[in-house]
Design a protein around this motif. Structure first.
Motif, PDB file in Angstrom:
ATOM      1  N   THR A 178      -4.998 -42.183  48.168  1.00  0.00           N
ATOM      2  CA  THR A 178      -6.397 -41.828  47.886  1.00  0.00           C
ATOM      3  C   THR A 178      -7.229 -43.044  47.460  1.00  0.00           C
ATOM      4  O   THR A 178      -6.708 -44.062  47.028  1.00  0.00           O
ATOM      5  N   GLN A 245     -11.247 -39.655  48.150  1.00  0.00           N
ATOM      6  CA  GLN A 245     -11.280 -38.551  47.171  1.00  0.00           C
ATOM      7  C   GLN A 245     -12.297 -38.995  46.134  1.00  0.00           C
ATOM      8  O   GLN A 245     -11.983 -39.776  45.223  1.00  0.00           O
ATOM      9  N   LEU A 299     -13.181 -30.708  44.385  1.00  0.00           N
ATOM     10  CA  LEU A 299     -12.584 -31.989  44.774  1.00  0.00           C
ATOM     11  C   LEU A 299     -13.007 -32.238  46.214  1.00  0.00           C
ATOM     12  O   LEU A 299     -12.787 -31.381  47.073  1.00  0.00           O
ATOM     13  N   PHE A 301     -13.037 -34.453  49.809  1.00  0.00           N
ATOM     14  CA  PHE A 301     -12.209 -35.354  50.613  1.00  0.00           C
ATOM     15  C   PHE A 301     -12.995 -35.825  51.836  1.00  0.00           C
ATOM     16  O   PHE A 301     -13.857 -35.108  52.342  1.00  0.00           O
TER      17      PHE A 301
END
Ligand code: NDP
Ligand code: MG
Length: 393
Positions: A178, A245, A299, A301
């Motif tokens: 990430t 992320q 979250l 992405f």
């Protein structure tokens, strides 16, 4: 696991104690006096900070690596019990000393390579923040590392190490490495031509040294970290996938052959991975903030943009070709980042300088530290030539 108060304290040497990681490592040691004893420190140029740290921790050995600072008057204020030495040899002697159990290498750049090598050869635990050691010399270092001897401090690699605890890397399908995306997430190649040093130093989530902050803005940092992960975990480069992320709350994930994905989450606080590299296999408390997942909300992405962030592709080429090419990638990048930080080239020139230097290199098998050092010196000279060819002063 409960803390074992009868165990002897781990005697730690912190290399690069005056930097961002070094200061946070000292904070970890300050909070765990029953478990950790700081016995030795190195600094390059900031001798006043070195002396202050030496006095606070009552250390026995200090090293100043920059000869220009070896006679700074402030060094007379080191504690009487503290022996002072200078230069690279001083660091190697410090690392090998009998009273050091663990070397935390927080030097920036390929200057940290020899110390990592010496620590592993001497059988010390190596808590490794200096990712450049593995990028440049992974072929030499990894065969020296016994199980549990080399503990990654880099947050993603520390996370992956934790995700893999108890599992066999043969069962890994891929690693999701990430990345916050840096300050220029969403920008195009054209936008990046005009960004300033000030813009590039404004990292959204981490407060780090200048070099890694620029590497995080170009995404070279993520390219270097793929190579670092390839060496540490023995996973092919193609199976190490970069994943943006944005919140920096997932520090990396491992996907196994059965489809299970194990992620490491927590606050964006480097004291957590630094401490784990020192406490392993135990866990100790930290003052790091806690994440309240009920408040976090979401979250996010994304995939990185390979056109805007061409350093990722350059690092991929270096990682795929391997051998001495990652050494050249790294050295050229160090020269170009330094030029950018001193406003001698533009942000997009960094990738141009790295590419021109890589193109000029005849790749060799990695044979020795001395060979890597010679190639590092050659690549720095070649990168300076590339800078002047671009019209950079
Ligand atoms: P800093 O620039 O803050 O600190 C670098 C340290 O290295 C300083 O103590 C400096 O000494 C010393 N140093 C500089 N040049 C040399 C040299 N030629 N020889 C020996 N020592 C030298 O860097 P960071 O703490 O940010 O990063 C250190 C390492 O950790 C890097 O490899 C980085 O990639 C890695 N890392 C850092 C993270 C972070 O959050 N900062 C996260 C993950 C990895 P002085 O200041 O006295 O001149
Ligand atoms: Mg990292």
């Amino acid at each position: 696991m409960p803390q074992d108060h009868s165990a002897p304290r781990l005697r730690v040497a912190i290399l690069g104690c005056t930097g961002s990681i070094g200061a946070q490592a000292l904070d970890v040691c300050r909070r765990h006096p029953d478990e950790l004893e700081v016995v030795a420190l190195s600094a390059h140029s900031r001798t006043a900070e070195l002396v202050a740290n030496a006095r606070e921790f009552g250390i026995r050995r200090a090293v100043v690596t920059d000869p220009a600072h070896a006679s700074d008057p402030v060094l007379n204020e080191l504690p009487v019990i503290c022996a002072l030495s200078t230069g690279k040899e001083g660091v190697l002697d410090l690392v090998r000393h009998d009273d050091v159990d663990c070397v935390l290498n927080a030097i920036v750049g390929s200057a940290g390579l020899e110390a990592s090598h010496a620590a592993l050869c001497a059988g010390k635990r190596l808590a490794l923040a200096n990712k450049e050691s593995l990028v440049v010399g992974g072929d030499l270092l990894m065969p020296l590392a016994a199980p549990g001897q080399l503990l990654p401090v880099d947050s993603e690699h520390n996370a992956i190490f934790q995700c893999l605890m108890g599992d066999n890397t043969r069962d890994v399908h891929c690693i999701w490495l990430t990345c916050s995306g840096g300050p220029f997430f969403g920008r195009t190649e054209t936008d990046l031509a005009s960004v300033t040093v000030h813009d590039a130093l404004a990292h959204p989530t981490w407060n780090m040294g200048a070099k890694i902050t620029i590497d995080s803005a170009t995404l070279m940092n993520k390219g270097l970290e793929r190579i670092e992960a390839m060496h540490l975990f023995g996973v092919p480069l193609d199976d190490i996938r970069v994943l943006i992320q944005r919140q920096s709350k997932i520090h990396s994930m491992v996907e196994f052959v059965d489809g299970s994905v194990i992620a490491h989450l927590g606050a964006s606080d480097m004291r957590i991975p630094i401490q784990f590299a020192l406490s392993y296999p135990e866990r100790w408390s930290t003052p790091a903030p806690r994440v309240d997942f009920r408040q976090l909300g979401s979250l996010e992405f994304a995939a990185p943009d390979p056109d805007a962030f061409s350093c990722l592709a350059l690092a991929e080429r270096a990682g795929r070709e391997g051998r001495t090419l990652p050494c050249v990638l790294n050295a050229a990048n160090e020269v170009a980042v330094d030029a950018f930080l001193h406003e001698r080239c533009s942000f997009v020139d960094i990738a141009r300088v790295v590419e021109a230097t890589m193109d000029a290199h005849r790749i060799e098998d990695v044979e020795s530290i001395q060979q890597l050092r010679a190639i590092d010196i050659w690549a720095r000279e070649r990168a300076r030539y590339a800078l002047s060819s671009l019209g950079c002063a």
